[in-house]
Design an enzyme around this catalytic site. Structure first.
Site, PDB file in Angstrom:
ATOM      1  N   HIS A  89     -11.984   6.190   1.959  1.00 29.51           N
ATOM      2  CA  HIS A  89     -12.023   7.498   2.609  1.00 29.51           C
ATOM      3  C   HIS A  89     -11.887   8.618   1.603  1.00 29.51           C
ATOM      4  O   HIS A  89     -11.324   8.447   0.526  1.00 29.51           O
ATOM      5  CB  HIS A  89     -10.885   7.602   3.619  1.00 29.51           C
ATOM      6  CG  HIS A  89      -9.551   7.162   3.070  1.00 29.51           C
ATOM      7  ND1 HIS A  89      -8.629   8.029   2.560  1.00 29.51           N
ATOM      8  CD2 HIS A  89      -9.008   5.920   2.912  1.00 29.51           C
ATOM      9  CE1 HIS A  89      -7.567   7.349   2.134  1.00 29.51           C
ATOM     10  NE2 HIS A  89      -7.765   6.062   2.321  1.00 29.51           N
ATOM     11  N   ASP A 101       0.874  -1.185   0.000  1.00 29.88           N
ATOM     12  CA  ASP A 101       0.000   0.000   0.000  1.00 29.88           C
ATOM     13  C   ASP A 101       0.907   1.230   0.000  1.00 29.88           C
ATOM     14  O   ASP A 101       1.678   1.434   0.932  1.00 29.88           O
ATOM     15  CB  ASP A 101      -0.898  -0.036   1.246  1.00 29.88           C
ATOM     16  CG  ASP A 101      -2.012   1.001   1.190  1.00 29.88           C
ATOM     17  OD1 ASP A 101      -1.896   1.981   0.431  1.00 29.88           O
ATOM     18  OD2 ASP A 101      -3.003   0.834   1.932  1.00 29.88           O
ATOM     19  N   GLU A 149      -6.728  -1.171  -3.864  1.00 37.21           N
ATOM     20  CA  GLU A 149      -7.121   0.219  -3.626  1.00 37.21           C
ATOM     21  C   GLU A 149      -6.746   1.115  -4.800  1.00 37.21           C
ATOM     22  O   GLU A 149      -5.660   0.983  -5.375  1.00 37.21           O
ATOM     23  CB  GLU A 149      -6.431   0.749  -2.353  1.00 37.21           C
ATOM     24  CG  GLU A 149      -6.760   2.208  -2.026  1.00 37.21           C
ATOM     25  CD  GLU A 149      -6.160   2.681  -0.705  1.00 37.21           C
ATOM     26  OE1 GLU A 149      -5.198   2.064  -0.233  1.00 37.21           O
ATOM     27  OE2 GLU A 149      -6.675   3.678  -0.168  1.00 37.21           O
ATOM     28  N   ASP A 188      -3.561   7.393  -3.344  1.00 35.03           N
ATOM     29  CA  ASP A 188      -3.372   6.287  -2.392  1.00 35.03           C
ATOM     30  C   ASP A 188      -3.778   5.014  -3.135  1.00 35.03           C
ATOM     31  O   ASP A 188      -4.876   4.949  -3.685  1.00 35.03           O
ATOM     32  CB  ASP A 188      -4.303   6.584  -1.203  1.00 35.03           C
ATOM     33  CG  ASP A 188      -4.273   5.559  -0.098  1.00 35.03           C
ATOM     34  OD1 ASP A 188      -3.488   4.602  -0.167  1.00 35.03           O
ATOM     35  OD2 ASP A 188      -5.084   5.712   0.847  1.00 35.03           O
ATOM     36  N   GLU A 222     -11.072   1.043  -0.946  1.00 37.51           N
ATOM     37  CA  GLU A 222     -10.136  -0.029  -0.609  1.00 37.51           C
ATOM     38  C   GLU A 222     -10.806  -1.240   0.031  1.00 37.51           C
ATOM     39  O   GLU A 222     -10.829  -1.382   1.241  1.00 37.51           O
ATOM     40  CB  GLU A 222      -8.985   0.480   0.260  1.00 37.51           C
ATOM     41  CG  GLU A 222      -9.346   1.343   1.440  1.00 37.51           C
ATOM     42  CD  GLU A 222      -8.082   1.864   2.161  1.00 37.51           C
ATOM     43  OE1 GLU A 222      -7.162   1.071   2.398  1.00 37.51           O
ATOM     44  OE2 GLU A 222      -8.045   3.058   2.467  1.00 37.51           O
ATOM     45  N   HIS A 232      -7.201  11.052   5.557  1.00 35.53           N
ATOM     46  CA  HIS A 232      -8.528  10.526   5.914  1.00 35.53           C
ATOM     47  C   HIS A 232      -9.415  11.699   6.290  1.00 35.53           C
ATOM     48  O   HIS A 232      -9.495  12.104   7.456  1.00 35.53           O
ATOM     49  CB  HIS A 232      -8.435   9.501   7.049  1.00 35.53           C
ATOM     50  CG  HIS A 232      -7.700   8.255   6.641  1.00 35.53           C
ATOM     51  ND1 HIS A 232      -6.440   7.966   7.065  1.00 35.53           N
ATOM     52  CD2 HIS A 232      -8.047   7.245   5.816  1.00 35.53           C
ATOM     53  CE1 HIS A 232      -6.032   6.824   6.528  1.00 35.53           C
ATOM     54  NE2 HIS A 232      -7.002   6.360   5.752  1.00 35.53           N
TER      55      HIS A 232
END
Ligand code: MN
Ligand code: MN
Length: 295
Positions: A153, A80, A277, A91, A185, A161
């Site tokens: 998020h 990640d 994700e 992300d 995700e 976040h």
């Protein structure tokens, strides 16, 4: 939202993902993988938005190598990574089976398919529980469980976040997606479908600028404010700059209430966990851009 910076961060994240994937084999030190990823991000003119998470099997997230980490890649490994350009973050994550295991491969397919279906579903005005429902149905169709207490998020500048969370189940929340940047995700597991806090991760974020008396600690606090703003960082990064003595300062800053240290997140039933994700930009006009993949 600075579209140009978001798109650039996404492109760098995509390129790093494609570059690192073939280099990850069973037995390669996690420390080597993390440092390669973070160095490449900087080479491509981005900055790591958070420490690279390299979480194995029942650890769902928040494992980043310590400065002296000797853990080797194995099992079902989740990679990640995040890139930011001027605080605008992309992300993204992928999972690898390093054991040639049918079960691992199926788990990975379940989270990837759930992400693919969620990316088709998300749009301006859609209720967030509908995205969660698509994720849940997809993962359950493989005979696995989504992790109910992990979620996607919203992202804002220097805030990983922010605002809305995007559930991995139908949680009945009918809040509608508005224009903005979102990470989706899905996590799939053959365990219980829930995570709990494990060991301290060495991943921190700044929660308070208040003064600290100790000189060394204050110097490190100033560095953190300047270098990371609100984005997460890790003890390994601090040790690389200040040496191992900085570990004492980090714990003083944590005790003084300046820093929050995240826990490693472990599946309650010790199930194996997969993750996929991507980051998606939803524009005012309803346009949808997947920043971290080509589809
Ligand atoms: Mn992530
Ligand atoms: Mn995320």
């Amino acid at each position: 939202m600075e579209k140009k910076e978001i798109i650039l961060a996404g492109k760098i994240a995509q390129d790093v993902k494609e570059w690192i994937r073939p280099q990850i084999k069973k037995g390669v030190p996690l420390l080597e993988i993390a440092e390669k990823i973070e160095k490449k991000i900087i080479e491509l003119k981005g900055k790591p938005a958070f420490p690279t998470n390299l979480s194995i099997n029942e650890i769902a997230a928040h494992y980043t190598p310590f400065h002296n980490d000797e853990t080797l890649a194995s099992g079902l490994l989740k990679v990640d990574l995040g890139v930011h350009v001027n605080g605008f973050v992309s992300d993204t994550s992928f999972s690898l089976d390093l054991e040639n295991s049918e079960e691992n491969k199926k788990l990975i397919e379940a989270s990837e398919k759930a992400l693919e279906n969620a990316k088709k579903t998300i749009e301006k005005g859609i209720q967030i529980n509908k995205i969660g429902k698509v994720i849940q149905n997809t993962i359950e169709s493989y005979g696995f469980s989504p992790i109910i207490n992990l979620s996607g998020h919203q992202i804002e500048q220097y805030n990983l976040h922010a605002g809305l969370t995007i559930p991995n189940i139908d949680d009945k929340r009918t809040t509608e997606i508005t224009a903005g940047l979102y990470a989706i995700e899905p996590f799939a597991t053959n365990g219980y479908g829930k995570i709990k806090d494990g060991k301290p991760s060495g991943i921190y974020s700044l929660i308070n600028h208040k003064n600290i008396r100790n000189n060394d600690a204050r110097k490190i606090l100033e560095y953190i404010i300047e270098e990371y703003n609100q984005l997460p960082f890790c003890s390994r990064w601090i040790v690389n700059v200040f040496g191992t003595r900085a570990l004492i300062s980090l714990s003083q800053l944590e005790q003084n209430g300046n820093l929050h240290q995240y826990a490693q997140l472990v599946e309650v039933g010790k199930g194996i966990v997969s993750q996929a994700e991507d980051t998606i930009l939803i524009e005012e006009n309803g346009n949808k851009i997947i920043t971290t993949s080509k589809d």
